[in-house]
Design an enzyme around this catalytic site. Structure first.
Site, short mmCIF file in Angstrom:
data_model
loop_
_atom_site.label_atom_id
_atom_site.label_comp_id
_atom_site.label_asym_id
_atom_site.label_seq_id
_atom_site.Cartn_x
_atom_site.Cartn_y
_atom_site.Cartn_z
N SER A 121 3.45 -2.20 10.31
CA SER A 121 4.90 -2.21 10.56
C SER A 121 5.55 -3.54 10.20
CB SER A 121 5.20 -1.83 12.02
OG SER A 121 4.83 -0.49 12.26
N GLU A 131 -6.83 4.64 7.98
CA GLU A 131 -6.62 6.07 7.69
C GLU A 131 -7.88 6.66 7.05
OE1 GLU A 131 -2.92 5.63 5.59
OE2 GLU A 131 -1.91 5.17 7.48
N GLU A 140 -5.28 -4.99 10.66
CA GLU A 140 -4.27 -3.95 10.84
C GLU A 140 -4.55 -3.18 12.13
OE1 GLU A 140 -2.29 -2.83 6.91
OE2 GLU A 140 -4.06 -1.59 7.09
N LYS A 191 0.02 4.23 -0.25
CA LYS A 191 -0.68 5.38 0.32
C LYS A 191 -0.51 6.59 -0.61
CE LYS A 191 0.19 3.43 4.83
NZ LYS A 191 0.08 3.61 6.26
N GLY A 214 2.61 2.20 10.79
CA GLY A 214 3.60 3.27 10.66
C GLY A 214 4.34 3.61 11.93
N HIS A 265 -9.48 1.14 5.01
CA HIS A 265 -8.20 1.31 5.71
C HIS A 265 -8.42 2.24 6.90
CE1 HIS A 265 -4.09 2.55 6.56
NE2 HIS A 265 -3.70 1.48 5.89
N ASN A 311 0.87 -1.18 0.00
CA ASN A 311 0.00 0.00 0.00
C ASN A 311 0.90 1.23 0.00
OD1 ASN A 311 -1.81 2.04 0.50
ND2 ASN A 311 -2.28 1.41 2.61
C1 PEP Z 1 -0.77 0.17 6.15
O1 PEP Z 1 -1.01 1.36 6.28
O2 PEP Z 1 -1.56 -0.55 5.52
C2 PEP Z 1 0.43 -0.35 6.77
C3 PEP Z 1 0.45 -1.61 7.04
O3 PEP Z 1 1.44 0.56 7.01
P1 PEP Z 1 2.89 0.25 7.62
O4 PEP Z 1 3.38 -1.04 7.03
O5 PEP Z 1 3.72 1.42 7.20
O6 PEP Z 1 2.72 0.14 9.10
#
Ligand code: PEP
Length: 252
Positions: free
Chosen positions: A205, A94, A159, A10, A165, A92, A8
């Protein structure tokens, strides 16, 4: 079914990043034991689909619930499909946080996606406060029940919001507990036969250093990768850490 390692991007990436990131993935894809997926910004979908061909499918990061209409700035699922997307990330955290997306809206988007020929990846996950309150299983069960339409045939991504992040991840026991709960929630929502065919990804992460242990957890059928998906070496290292068919989820 093979594990799915989905990137992703983003709101990151300009034209030059398509070849920089996707080129190495396309070249390596045939030698991997997992499926790859890349979800760039919508502006790059067509270029990404052209470059990767069928070797690395591309997905969008959201779609509108309507097939067309007066929704300035939004993108409909048929538009994304025409641009080359075959997948779409929905719900997601976000988008749930920044755009107030509810389970009902995510469900409506999943219906629209499927109607346009896009496979949905529906994201669920608890906040830090919800986990600290001991409500994480209940929250995620409710998201699964509310966000998936009847006949859902996509992927669910667990998630935890507090892991996205931040460099923090749940322990393997916590991931196993949640993925087992999601499998049970899928069975309750869709019936045992339909639920058995669905992959449940872990996201938050995921890095080359922790990928092997996270991907080996029972019921983890792959990973949704944010930050590390912008570095093709790191993303491929994660993909190479995906065990061939390590657990029931990946073999379903
Ligand atoms: C995400 O936003 O889907 C995600 C998993 O981000 P990150 O790997 O940067 O934590």
């Amino acid at each position: 079914m093979r594990p799915l390692i989905a990137g992703n991007w983003k709101m990151n990436g300009l034209g030059a990043d398509v070849a920089r990131i996707l080129g190495p993935l396309r070249d390596a894809a045939a030698g991997l034991a997992c499926d790859l997926l890349v979800c760039p910004p919508a502006t790059l979908l067509a270029a990404a689909a052209r470059l990767a061909g069928s070797r690395v499918p591309v997905g969008a990061q959201d779609c509108h619930a309507a097939p067309a209409g007066p929704h300035t700035g939004d993108l409909a699922a048929p538009m994304l499909r025409e641009a080359g997307a075959t997948w779409v990330i929905l719900g997601h955290s976000e988008r749930r946080a920044e755009h107030g997306e509810s389970d009902a809206l995510v469900r409506a988007k999943a219906v629209a996606a499927a109607a346009a020929g896009l496979s949905p990846i529906v994201c669920v996950g608890e906040t830090q406060a919800e986990r600290e309150a001991g409500a994480h299983l209940e929250v995620v069960r409710r998201q699964v029940a509310g966000s998936l339409p009847d006949g859902f045939a996509g992927v669910v991504a667990y998630e935890p919001v507090w892991a996205i992040g931040t460099g923090r991840t749940p322990g393997v026991a916590e991931v196993a507990e949640m993925h087992a709960a999601i499998r049970a929630a899928l069975q309750a929502r869709l019936g045992p036969a339909a639920a058995a065919g669905l992959r449940i990804l872990y996201g938050g992460s995921v890095k080359p250093e922790n990928a092997a242990s996270l991907l080996a957890v029972a019921e983890v059928g792959g990973a949704l990768v944010g930050g590390a998906s912008l570095d093709p070496s790191a993303f491929l290292a994660i993909a190479r850490a995906a065990p061939a068919l390590p657990n029931p989820a990946a073999s379903r």
